[in-house]
Design a protein around this motif. Structure first.
Motif, PDB file in Angstrom:
ATOM      1  N   ILE A 119       0.847  -1.202   0.000  1.00  0.00           N
ATOM      2  CA  ILE A 119       0.000   0.000   0.000  1.00  0.00           C
ATOM      3  C   ILE A 119       0.882   1.252   0.000  1.00  0.00           C
ATOM      4  CG2 ILE A 119      -1.633   1.342   1.385  1.00  0.00           C
ATOM      5  CD1 ILE A 119      -2.884  -1.323   2.273  1.00  0.00           C
ATOM      6  N   LEU A 120       1.928   1.218   0.805  1.00  0.00           N
ATOM      7  CA  LEU A 120       2.839   2.368   0.863  1.00  0.00           C
ATOM      8  C   LEU A 120       3.547   2.557  -0.486  1.00  0.00           C
ATOM      9  CD1 LEU A 120       4.346   1.959   4.438  1.00  0.00           C
ATOM     10  CD2 LEU A 120       2.584   3.556   3.679  1.00  0.00           C
ATOM     11  N   ILE A 121       3.938   1.434  -1.101  1.00  0.00           N
ATOM     12  CA  ILE A 121       4.605   1.512  -2.405  1.00  0.00           C
ATOM     13  C   ILE A 121       3.648   2.133  -3.437  1.00  0.00           C
ATOM     14  CG2 ILE A 121       5.504   0.133  -4.329  1.00  0.00           C
ATOM     15  CD1 ILE A 121       6.604  -1.836  -2.243  1.00  0.00           C
ATOM     16  N   ALA A 122       2.386   1.684  -3.400  1.00  0.00           N
ATOM     17  CA  ALA A 122       1.395   2.220  -4.327  1.00  0.00           C
ATOM     18  C   ALA A 122       1.250   3.731  -4.122  1.00  0.00           C
ATOM     19  CB  ALA A 122       0.051   1.518  -4.129  1.00  0.00           C
ATOM     20  N   ALA A 123       1.230   4.136  -2.852  1.00  0.00           N
ATOM     21  CA  ALA A 123       1.074   5.567  -2.569  1.00  0.00           C
ATOM     22  C   ALA A 123       2.265   6.368  -3.095  1.00  0.00           C
ATOM     23  CB  ALA A 123       0.894   5.782  -1.061  1.00  0.00           C
ATOM     24  N   CYS A 124       3.447   5.768  -3.095  1.00  0.00           N
ATOM     25  CA  CYS A 124       4.628   6.457  -3.605  1.00  0.00           C
ATOM     26  C   CYS A 124       4.484   6.747  -5.094  1.00  0.00           C
ATOM     27  CB  CYS A 124       5.883   5.603  -3.418  1.00  0.00           C
ATOM     28  SG  CYS A 124       6.458   5.532  -1.736  1.00  0.00           S
ATOM     29  N   SER A 125       3.841   5.828  -5.814  1.00  0.00           N
ATOM     30  CA  SER A 125       3.778   5.989  -7.264  1.00  0.00           C
ATOM     31  C   SER A 125       2.687   6.979  -7.664  1.00  0.00           C
ATOM     32  CB  SER A 125       3.545   4.643  -7.946  1.00  0.00           C
ATOM     33  OG  SER A 125       2.242   4.202  -7.671  1.00  0.00           O
ATOM     34  N   GLY A 126       1.843   7.356  -6.721  1.00  0.00           N
ATOM     35  CA  GLY A 126       0.827   8.351  -7.036  1.00  0.00           C
ATOM     36  C   GLY A 126      -0.463   8.081  -6.286  1.00  0.00           C
ATOM     37  N   PRO A 127      -1.406   9.015  -6.325  1.00  0.00           N
ATOM     38  CA  PRO A 127      -2.675   8.822  -5.607  1.00  0.00           C
ATOM     39  C   PRO A 127      -3.383   7.576  -6.125  1.00  0.00           C
ATOM     40  CG  PRO A 127      -2.468  11.080  -6.396  1.00  0.00           C
ATOM     41  CD  PRO A 127      -1.342  10.315  -7.012  1.00  0.00           C
ATOM     42  N   PHE A 128      -4.004   6.830  -5.221  1.00  0.00           N
ATOM     43  CA  PHE A 128      -4.685   5.601  -5.660  1.00  0.00           C
ATOM     44  C   PHE A 128      -6.103   5.528  -5.128  1.00  0.00           C
ATOM     45  CE2 PHE A 128      -2.604   4.376  -1.665  1.00  0.00           C
ATOM     46  CZ  PHE A 128      -3.626   3.731  -0.996  1.00  0.00           C
ATOM     47  N   ASP A 129      -6.894   4.701  -5.816  1.00  0.00           N
ATOM     48  CA  ASP A 129      -8.266   4.454  -5.414  1.00  0.00           C
ATOM     49  C   ASP A 129      -8.298   3.148  -4.625  1.00  0.00           C
ATOM     50  OD1 ASP A 129     -11.304   4.954  -6.020  1.00  0.00           O
ATOM     51  OD2 ASP A 129     -10.933   2.819  -6.392  1.00  0.00           O
TER      52      ASP A 129
END
Lengths: 814, 231
Positions: A392-402
């Motif tokens: 989840i943290l990695i996803a947040a690093c790549s940009g805003p997520f749904d």
């Protein structure tokens, strides 16, 4: 049938090579969305995985990444790059191949992101890092295939879980992405196929011809193995003789420490100076690379090694594999044996060297299992949630997520197919708040929800810290070792705990050399040369595997034979003597021996549940004994038994072994236990609760342990249902605690418990007294011994008479 | 944590004292309870200064233990023997909830903060601030003074002892005393310690020194000293 492009076909022809049937089949099924190839080592597995890629790219390839190759080892990525270059260069294919690992230069990494190669070779951690960049969609645009090498090794660890989550991310970016997995022989191909494919899509499985049975035996020596220990020093002359008789021998050990000791002893006996090297994960990279190069060049006659050589690196002309120490696990043994003889369809040759008397039995049992092709394996549970938090943290690093989309993406990874929305939301909440007890602290509020509903990093600057801490490898805390003096050459690493026990002048083994500890400077262990023949302190610890359930069952069954013609006399005699003075373990029953020894009461429980479970059994039984007032003082566990010592003898074991009460005690007792703290620590790092790297500074293990222990105690007291506490319990139950195997044991023995009261140590119990890793129990025994000591001193000093008020006055005020 | 009110009675320089298993010292004749090195706010300070980030539950833990000891001994006076706060500033910076807990403990009794090296000034909590406090035959200060008169009670060193019981090692925080001085263990949670067999403590204590080990049942034994180490 898919034809090879002309340039590749003529390359095959020029070498007089023909494709193996499974290589052709891989080419034919190049369009399968998910495909798992199971082939023995040496079967040209990697080329089989790459053939469709090479065929696609043979003529005028478009720029951009076509195939991503992921392997568990950096070294493997480098090795594959070398091996792929041969067909590409010789067939004159216009294909760019590059690797990207932790060792790649920053400059090369930057260029790869701007202008990706056709084939990128990487590791799960580097891939996770790549997906964390904002420009990941651009870098992976047009990606067609992903090849996962040695997937059987990744499937057993959180690295595999992380990889599959990263694949789910890639699949979202490139919907047509096809997945290929390459695996060694395993017990349950379907389980690996489920991990590989996008859930719930099916996955085709292709099984190559497993080849002829290996030629495998136990090395029988004139000198019997010792009662205990793992050194196998007794076998050195026989092993040297085998090295002499073969071109290249790999000598596998289960731990790095054992490899070091064995290598040292081998050199002391190596009068003719045969070129022998050592290779394990704690050695300095430069040193490892030199050994690898010498090996590939055929300059070494033998390499003493550990699991770091387990995976598919091509080591050239190995014609003998020696496994020192019981293999613990038949599957791993088979995979190791495959290291010998890389010619497909020629039998591999291997020798087992038991390190002690009990391992003789275990080796013979393992040999039978190999002959019957009876591989072992315990199913892995659902994907661990600490990895999810990191993702989840990695996803947040790549940009805003749904959140809905991320949840759907995670559900498409096989290991997380059963993940519920509530479980996912708990992870999301942890990333957003740190959990109830920690909600007041900013450092744990990593992500926030925007007014438009998307989640993003609360502080964009935290991306760097998150990236620095990507990965799931649970490294023990190690310190670098260097020669003393300015710019002293690096030798390798030792565990921080081991370094802490050293005092100046202590000698130990590293990289096959005896070195003298000089001191610790800026977290580096400085050593000097030492001419001693024998190191004062053996060496650092290493991972210990538990003997598998299947192998343990075989051993118990063997104990019930009338006699043991397949065992060497020394071991058969030992079992006969045990039968005479006590009893041998029986399937479906639990043997317990009780006898006085060394001024204490001893209890030996032959549970055959594997090291971790026997260890847990030790913890739980001592707790129950404490409740019953039996004043236990400590225990030690091996793969087959637990030895408990204390002040009082156990006369009725049944109440102690009530599985329901054991399990009930588990939570409360384990809560305060070091095993749980260790497990918590590992998960806390993965989930981002703790950070190993802060601003480029690596925390020392001691700092990290201190803060993780305090965090654990705090959560235990104020927030026991915190997500990380739940994860810790889940992890511990299947990992270090291994309670499943205690349950399995309880189900197996029921109430058929045989307690034998004896007058002295029995043959089967004797080795346990030499076993390291004794765990003290603090409780009634301490208080009783302390009281005894006070009384003794008072009597001896006469204080009892002159200082009468100095006696404890016990009073409980409420 | 299980907390026991079991106590060990002993004579020191003519005063009859009780060592509590928690590490507190009770002087019944003077209706005084003494605790040393509470290090309140230790974890909060660590986090604030970029050190190890630990949730500051340590303060709550220490105060809860102190509340139990006060309830059990009902003293008229409580002496905190220095390093009560991990820094002077932290006293005022403690969460209001914890300041309220301290105030509640102070209600209805004299409260003396002896100044320590970590908190050498006014820490912003109620009570009296002193460098030393004396009532014959005892004198209380934070760090022992080598040439002091007999009857000195101090803290600061966080003594702990390691003893061998039938080949088994046992480590515990402890009181340390000889014929003239008495040293208290650290009362705070998560505070480390100094071995009695360290050179420092072995040098400080006179011949015939003894320890009282903290724990469920406090136990009085000869002091393990430097020369006895690794014997």
């Amino acid at each position: 049938m898919t034809a090879l492009p002309a340039s590749l076909q003529s390359w095959f022809d020029a070498r007089g090579w023909q494709m193996h049937p499974h290589q052709r089949a891989m080419l034919d099924r190049a369009r399968a969305p998910a495909l798992l190839l199971i082939a023995p080592t040496g079967g040209g597995k990697t080329l089989a995985g790459f053939l469709p890629t090479l065929a696609d790219l043979a003529e005028a390839p478009e720029p951009g990444m076509h195939t991503l190759y992921v392997s568990p080892l950096k070294a493997l990525a480098a090795d594959i790059k070398r091996n792929l270059r041969t067909p590409i260069d010789e067939a004159g294919l216009p294909i760019r191949v590059e690797d990207r690992t932790g060792d790649t230069s920053a400059h090369a990494k930057k260029r790869q992101r701007a202008d990706p190669p056709h084939i990128l070779l990487t590791t799960p951690e580097s891939l996770a890092l790549l997906t964390s960049y904002e420009d990941a969609p651009r870098m992976f645009a047009g990606l067609k295939r992903v090849v996962i090498d040695e997937i059987h090794a990744l499937a057993e660890s959180k690295r595999g879980d992380q990889l599959m989550l990263a694949l789910a991310r890639l699949q979202a970016l490139c919907p047509d992405l096809r997945r290929v997995g390459l695996s060694a022989t395993v017990d349950d191909p379907d389980a690996i196929a489920r991990l590989l494919a996008r859930h719930p899509d099916p996955c085709e499985i292709l099984e190559a011809d497993p080849g002829p049975d290996p030629d495998i035996e136990m090395l029988v020596t004139d000198t019997p193995p010792p009662w205990s220990g793992g050194g196998a020093k007794y076998a050195i002359p026989a092993v040297l003789e085998e090295v002499r008789k073969h071109r290249t021998t790999l000598i596998f050990h289960n731990t790095r420490a054992q490899a070091e000791i064995f290598f040292h002893n081998l050199w002391l006996a190596n009068d003719e100076g045969l070129p022998i090297g050592i290779h394990h994960g704690s050695l300095d990279r430069g040193q490892r690379e030199r050994v690898e190069a010498a090996m590939v060049a055929g300059e070494l006659r033998a390499i003493v090694c550990t699991g770091s050589l387990d995976l598919g690196i091509d080591w050239g002309d190995v014609d003998l594999v020696i496994q020192v120490g019981a293999p613990k696990n038949v599957k791993r043994l088979v995979q190791r044996i495959g290291r010998a003889n890389h010619r497909y369809n020629a039998p591999s040759k291997a020798l087992l060297v038991p390190a002690n008397r009990f391992e003789v039995v275990e080796c013979v049992a393992a040999l039978q299992a190999v002959k019957e092709r009876d591989l072992d394996g315990d199913p892995r549970g659902p994907g661990p949630r600490d990895v999810l938090c990191q993702h989840i943290l990695i996803a947040a690093c790549s940009g805003p997520f749904d959140a809905d989309m991320l949840f759907a993406e995670m559900n498409s990874a096989g290991a997380y197919a059963g993940l519920t929305r509530a479980q996912f939301d708990a992870c999301l909440d942890f990333c957003a708040t740190g959990g109830y007890a920690l909600r007041a602290y900013d450092q744990w509020r990593r992500i926030v929800q925007r007014p438009d509903g998307l989640w993003q990093l609360r502080d964009p600057r935290s991306a760097q810290r998150i990236r620095q801490n990507i990965g799931t490898i649970q490294d023990t805390d190690t310190l670098k070792v260097r020669w003393r003096g300015r710019g002293g050459a690096p030798l390798g690493e030792v565990e921080e705990g081991f370094a802490a026990t050293l005092t100046k002048g202590d000698t130990f083994l590293i990289g096959g050399q005896i070195v003298r500890y000089e001191g610790l400077r800026e977290m580096i262990v400085e050593v000097s040369r030492d001419a001693a023949q024998k190191p004062k302190i053996a060496t650092f610890m290493g991972t210990k595997f538990a003997t598998s359930t299947q192998l343990s069952h075989r051993i118990v069954k063997m104990c019930q034979q009338e006699d043991w013609p397949e065992l060497p006399d020394h071991t058969a005699d030992w079992l006969r003597l045990q039968r005479e003075v006590s009893r041998l373990p029986q399937p479906g029953r639990l043997l317990i021996e009780s006898f006085p020894h060394d001024g204490r009461e001893q209890l030996v429980v032959y549970g055959f549940a594997g090291r971790n479970a026997q260890q847990t059994l030790g913890l739980l039984l001592t707790k129950r004994m404490e409740e019953e007032g039996l004043a236990p003082m400590g225990f030690v566990a091996t793969d087959y038994a637990t030895l408990i010592w204390g002040l009082d003898a156990v006369t009725d074991p049944r109440p102690l072994f009530d599985i329901a009460r054991l399990e009930a005690g588990l939570d409360g007792w384990l809560a305060g236990n070091a095993v749980m703290k260790r497990t918590f620590r590992a998960s806390a790092f993965i989930a981002g609760l703790l950070e190993r790297q802060v601003g480029g500074q690596r925390k020392t293990g001691k700092q990290a342990t201190m803060s993780s222990d305090v965090l654990y105690d705090t959560l235990l007291k104020y927030d026991p249902e915190h997500l990380l506490m739940q994860i810790t319990r889940e992890e511990a139950m299947r990992g270090l605690v291994d309670f499943d195997r205690i349950r399995e044991m309880a189900a197996r023995v029921g109430d058929r418990i045989d307690l034998l009261r004896l007058t002295r140590v029995t043959p089967l119990a004797a080795p346990l007294f030499l076993e390291p890793g004794r765990v003290p129990i603090r409780g009634t025994a301490d208080e009783r011994l302390l009281e005894e000591e006070v009384t003794r001193l008072l009597d001896a000093s006469g204080l009892a008479t002159v200082d009468a008020p100095a006696r404890p006055v016990w009073r409980v005020p409420w | 944590m299980k907390q026991s009110m079991n106590r060990l009675v002993f004579d020191f320089c003519g005063a009859t004292l009780e060592a509590l298993g928690s590490g507190a010292l009770h002087w019944p004749a003077a209706r005084t309870l003494v605790v040393s090195d509470l290090h309140l706010g230790k974890c909060a300070r660590g986090a604030a200064t970029g050190g190890a980030a630990l949730p500051p539950y340590d303060t709550r833990e220490t105060l809860a233990r102190l509340a139990r000891d006060i309830a059990a001994t009902e003293p008229e006076r409580v002496i905190c023997l220095g390093d009560s706060f991990d820094s002077v500033a932290i006293g005022a910076a403690l969460p209001s909830e914890e300041r309220a807990r301290i105030a509640a403990l102070q209600t209805g009794r004299d409260w003396i903060w002896i100044e320590g090296n970590h908190d050498p000034g006014h820490v912003g909590a109620g009570g009296t601030h002193l460098e030393t406090w004396a009532q014959a035959p005892l004198a209380f200060r934070h760090i022992t003074v080598p040439a002091s008169d007999a009857g000195e009670v101090s803290g600061h060193y966080h003594p702990k002892a390691r003893i061998l019981l039938r080949g088994r090692a046992l480590s515990r925080a402890c009181f340390l005393m000889d014929s003239e001085r008495l040293m208290l263990p650290a009362y705070g949670a998560y505070t480390g310690g100094l071995w009695t067999h360290s050179a420092t403590l072995s040098r400080l204590m006179g011949p015939g020194a003894e320890v009282i080990l903290c724990g469920e049942r406090p136990a009085r034994l000869p002091m393990p000293r430097a020369e006895a180490r690794r014997a």
